[in-house]
Design a protein around this motif. Structure first.
Motif, PDB file in Angstrom:
ATOM      1  N   ALA A 161       0.831  -1.208   0.000  1.00 43.89           N
ATOM      2  CA  ALA A 161       0.000   0.000   0.000  1.00 43.89           C
ATOM      3  C   ALA A 161       0.867   1.260   0.000  1.00 43.89           C
ATOM      4  O   ALA A 161       0.572   2.236  -0.697  1.00 43.89           O
ATOM      5  N   LEU A 162       1.944   1.251   0.776  1.00 44.44           N
ATOM      6  CA  LEU A 162       2.842   2.408   0.829  1.00 44.44           C
ATOM      7  C   LEU A 162       3.493   2.645  -0.523  1.00 44.44           C
ATOM      8  O   LEU A 162       3.565   3.787  -0.999  1.00 44.44           O
ATOM      9  N   LEU A 163       3.988   1.588  -1.147  1.00 43.21           N
ATOM     10  CA  LEU A 163       4.663   1.731  -2.430  1.00 43.21           C
ATOM     11  C   LEU A 163       3.734   2.283  -3.501  1.00 43.21           C
ATOM     12  O   LEU A 163       4.128   3.136  -4.306  1.00 43.21           O
ATOM     13  N   VAL A 164       2.505   1.820  -3.500  1.00 40.85           N
ATOM     14  CA  VAL A 164       1.536   2.320  -4.473  1.00 40.85           C
ATOM     15  C   VAL A 164       1.214   3.791  -4.196  1.00 40.85           C
ATOM     16  O   VAL A 164       1.159   4.624  -5.107  1.00 40.85           O
ATOM     17  N   ALA A 165       1.020   4.113  -2.914  1.00 41.48           N
ATOM     18  CA  ALA A 165       0.646   5.485  -2.551  1.00 41.48           C
ATOM     19  C   ALA A 165       1.774   6.486  -2.813  1.00 41.48           C
ATOM     20  O   ALA A 165       1.521   7.653  -3.109  1.00 41.48           O
ATOM     21  N   THR A 221       5.494  -5.568  -6.762  1.00 41.54           N
ATOM     22  CA  THR A 221       5.193  -4.166  -6.451  1.00 41.54           C
ATOM     23  C   THR A 221       6.472  -3.348  -6.362  1.00 41.54           C
ATOM     24  O   THR A 221       6.519  -2.188  -6.817  1.00 41.54           O
ATOM     25  N   LEU A 222       7.522  -3.914  -5.796  1.00 37.58           N
ATOM     26  CA  LEU A 222       8.803  -3.218  -5.718  1.00 37.58           C
ATOM     27  C   LEU A 222       9.377  -2.956  -7.114  1.00 37.58           C
ATOM     28  O   LEU A 222       9.892  -1.863  -7.390  1.00 37.58           O
ATOM     29  N   ILE A 223       9.281  -3.939  -7.984  1.00 40.44           N
ATOM     30  CA  ILE A 223       9.771  -3.761  -9.350  1.00 40.44           C
ATOM     31  C   ILE A 223       8.995  -2.644 -10.042  1.00 40.44           C
ATOM     32  O   ILE A 223       9.577  -1.760 -10.686  1.00 40.44           O
ATOM     33  N   MET A 224       7.673  -2.686  -9.918  1.00 36.92           N
ATOM     34  CA  MET A 224       6.839  -1.650 -10.527  1.00 36.92           C
ATOM     35  C   MET A 224       7.205  -0.275  -9.989  1.00 36.92           C
ATOM     36  O   MET A 224       7.328   0.696 -10.746  1.00 36.92           O
ATOM     37  N   PHE A 225       7.390  -0.167  -8.684  1.00 39.32           N
ATOM     38  CA  PHE A 225       7.723   1.093  -8.024  1.00 39.32           C
ATOM     39  C   PHE A 225       9.028   1.661  -8.561  1.00 39.32           C
ATOM     40  O   PHE A 225       9.118   2.848  -8.927  1.00 39.32           O
ATOM     41  N   LEU A 226      10.060   0.832  -8.635  1.00 42.69           N
ATOM     42  CA  LEU A 226      11.373   1.296  -9.076  1.00 42.69           C
ATOM     43  C   LEU A 226      11.366   1.670 -10.555  1.00 42.69           C
ATOM     44  O   LEU A 226      11.960   2.684 -10.952  1.00 42.69           O
ATOM     45  N   GLU A 227      10.715   0.880 -11.370  1.00 41.69           N
ATOM     46  CA  GLU A 227      10.653   1.197 -12.802  1.00 41.69           C
ATOM     47  C   GLU A 227       9.848   2.475 -13.041  1.00 41.69           C
ATOM     48  O   GLU A 227      10.188   3.279 -13.916  1.00 41.69           O
TER      49      GLU A 227
END
Length: 261
Positions: A161-165, A221-227
């Motif tokens: 949730a944090l990464l998406v937000a 989610t981490l991969i999506m966040f970093l990219e």
């Protein structure tokens, strides 16, 4: 620049301390020595259950982008699980004193821009004067990235949730921007970070999943966040422009950098 002890076995190179240990072994390219190197180990805690994954991912990607980040690796511990160890930065093993941000930014604006751009990429909200090492005329090191990425969330659900937000949120109140006068290096650092390929990002993050530090869902989610953030660093810098109070003229023409394939 190396110095030795009177026994001739420790070599302080100003960056890391290396001690020769044990017998030589013959290698294909000549004699090789066992060595001991000072390192710091990070483990997960109940308050920071993703600290190891955060530090490993961020630090490894920092090295890939050419940032002055001490190299490190995951290592298995007795009883199971993994910790993260990074080489201990300092003069012959001694931790350097806290930096003086105005002095650091005045003397090393190129590295200061790099650290700021990198922290925007990994959403590091904990950069301060004690996790930047600076030995004038020798080396610089940015370390302690356990409060980047998933930060100190307590569960997989909270972390996702944090990464998406936060995927489009700039890092504010960084310790360096108020003291930086020369912002001309940001373009180069955006290019450097943008050159880290998606394959490398996925390899690094997948390693933490293989080590059972994160779930498959959190890995993705981490991969999506970093990219996602990789190509938006310039916009994050622009959004925090009011913090660069020492810059007389903001002449940057930053463009979004397409991330590596």
């Amino acid at each position: 620049m190396a110095s030795r002890t009177t026994k001739g076995i420790k070599h302080g190179v100003g960056y890391f301390e290396v001690a020769l240990h044990g017998a030589r072994i013959d290698g294909s390219s000549g004699a090789v020595n066992h060595i001991r190197i000072n390192a710091y180990a990070r483990k997960n805690t109940p308050d920071r259950p993703f600290g190891v994954a955060n530090d490993y991912i961020a630090s490894t990607l920092g090295v890939a982008a050419g940032l002055p980040v001490p190299p490190g690796t995951l290592f298995g511990v007795y009883g199971g699980g993994f910790n993260y160890a990074s080489l201990a930065f300092g003069d012959r093993g001694d931790k350097p004193p806290p930096i003086i941000p105005p002095k650091f930014c005045e003397e090393r604006p190129w590295e200061a821009c790099g650290i700021i751009a990198f922290d925007q990429w990994i959403h590091n909200t904990d950069r301060h004067d004690e996790n930047i090492g600076y030995l004038p005329d020798v080396a610089i090191a940015a370390f302690d990235h356990d409060l980047s990425l998933a930060n100190e969330t307590k569960s997989e659900e909270e972390a996702q949730a944090l990464l998406v937000a936060c995927q489009d949120s700039p890092v504010k109140f960084h310790c360096l921007p108020p003291h930086l006068k020369d912002v001309s290096h940001f373009g180069e650092w955006c290019d450097r970070i943008g050159s880290v390929t998606r394959r490398e990002i996925r390899r690094v993050v997948t390693t933490t999943h293989s080590a059972e530090l994160v779930s498959a869902d959190l890995r993705d989610t981490l991969i999506m966040f970093l990219e996602h953030r990789q190509s938006r660093i310039s916009s994050f810098i622009e959004k925090t422009r009011d913090q660069y109070v020492s810059v007389d003229s903001w002449t940057l023409d930053l463009k979004e950098v397409e991330s590596g394939s």
